[in-house]
Motif scaffolding. Structure first.
Motif: not given
Length: 339
Positions: A77-82, A249-255, A313-317
């Motif tokens: 998982g090196h792209r995401h800090g290991g 709802l406003r507290r939800l992350p990107p969907c 989507f997973v990679r971008r976020h």
């Protein structure tokens, strides 16, 4: 049509269901299954590499007998800090059918784990009518708490569901907000929603190829609390949204919300998307996928497109902004999963 015959279910004398036509249950594969993954930006397998995905079953709650099937790719998982992203996944089946080990959903999770790459934790939640709603939502809350230490250690965590599993994933996201579990994103694939008054899409689905109206009605009858109709908040998005409120709802992350042009619940999906956008949630809505409900389980080209959309989507976020925290923690999700 007889919806019981269509769904291949019948009642046992004790009130439980006999499910006689389900997809095979696949064993976990601790030794791994090879998956061909096309190079990023390629539509075919030219230049594809093979990634081995290991899977194993672990308990979630001893009290309810629930568990997780974990899918771990043989990549770092090196792209995401290991640390690899973690996707908490809820399978489909109208709350009544299938398990985490069912062949279509096992294969979906294997492909997603390889493509993202990510660890996928597929939740083997309780089924109705033996365990009517909100049992599956309670199991989702347990899964969120299971994921909390992974998020705290720096893993980008997502919740995802397909069909009724998308509705469970939405509840899991709300539970994460309440429990203070940081999510990077929510992925809702063709949410299974309804209402007492037929939407235009539902009214036109009497002879739908995948989710005909009589079968859809029966699934809700078996899943909802005894005596509840389809305007219950567990089914009707308008009732649910009124209970949840804009502030939550406003507290939800990107969907990421995916739909298909001939999916019977598609009008309800638009209601949900509109509410999320109105609340200020970052929503990517791709509601014009080709075909019918759950086509990614039946058509290879739909499966490839679906996996690519989710993996992107997973990679971008899964940004590297948590790298400092992750670097302070030895190991990765594979180690914590005890695979």
């Amino acid at each position: 049509m007889d919806p019981y015959k269509y769904l291949k279910i019948r009642f046992n004398p004790d009130g439980s269901l006999y499910r006689y036509g389900e997809a095979p249950l696949l064993p976990a594969a601790p030794a791994g299954e090879p998956v061909a993954v096309a190079a990023e930006g390629e539509d075919d397998e030219q230049g594809a590499r093979r990634i081995v995905v290991h899977s194993n079953d672990v308990p979630l709650s001893d009290a309810t007998g629930t568990g997780l099937r974990l899918f771990v790719p043989s990549v770092g998982g090196h792209r995401h800090g290991g640390r690899l992203p973690l996707v908490v996944y809820f399978h489909g089946g109208g709350y009544v059918l299938f398990r985490a080990a069912s062949e279509p959903f096992h294969n979906t999770c294997t492909a997603l784990a390889a493509a993202a790459p990510a660890v996928v934790a597929s939740v083997d939640y309780r089924l109705a009518p033996e365990h009517r709603l909100p049992a599956a939502f309670e199991d989702a809350a347990d899964a969120v708490l299971w994921a909390r230490p992974h998020a705290a250690a720096g893993s980008p965590v997502f919740v995802m569901g397909s069909h009724n599993g998308a509705s469970i994933a939405f509840r899991a996201a709300l539970a994460a907000v309440e429990a203070g579990v940081e999510l990077r994103g929510v992925i809702l694939n063709q949410p299974h929603l309804g209402g007492a008054t037929r939407s235009p899409a539902e009214a036109a689905s009497v002879d739908d190829r995948v989710l005909p109206l009589p079968a859809n009605d029966l699934l809700w009858e078996l899943a909802l609390p005894v005596g509840a109709d389809r305007d219950h908040e567990y089914c009707n998005p308008e009732s649910m949204l009124a209970r949840v409120g804009t502030a939550r709802l406003r507290r939800l992350p990107p969907c990421l919300v995916l739909g298909r042009r001939k999916d019977p619940p598609r009008d309800r999906t638009r209601t949900l998307v509109n509410a999320l956008q109105k609340a200020g949630v970052d929503v990517e809505a791709r509601l014009d996928g080709a075909g019918y409900h759950a086509m990614e389980l039946f058509k290879a080209n739909c499966a490839t497109e679906f996996t690519a959309q989710v993996a992107d989507f997973v990679r971008r976020h899964s940004s590297a902004d948590a790298g400092a925290a992750a670097a302070a923690v030895a190991g990765d999700v594979v180690g914590m999963s005890k695979l």
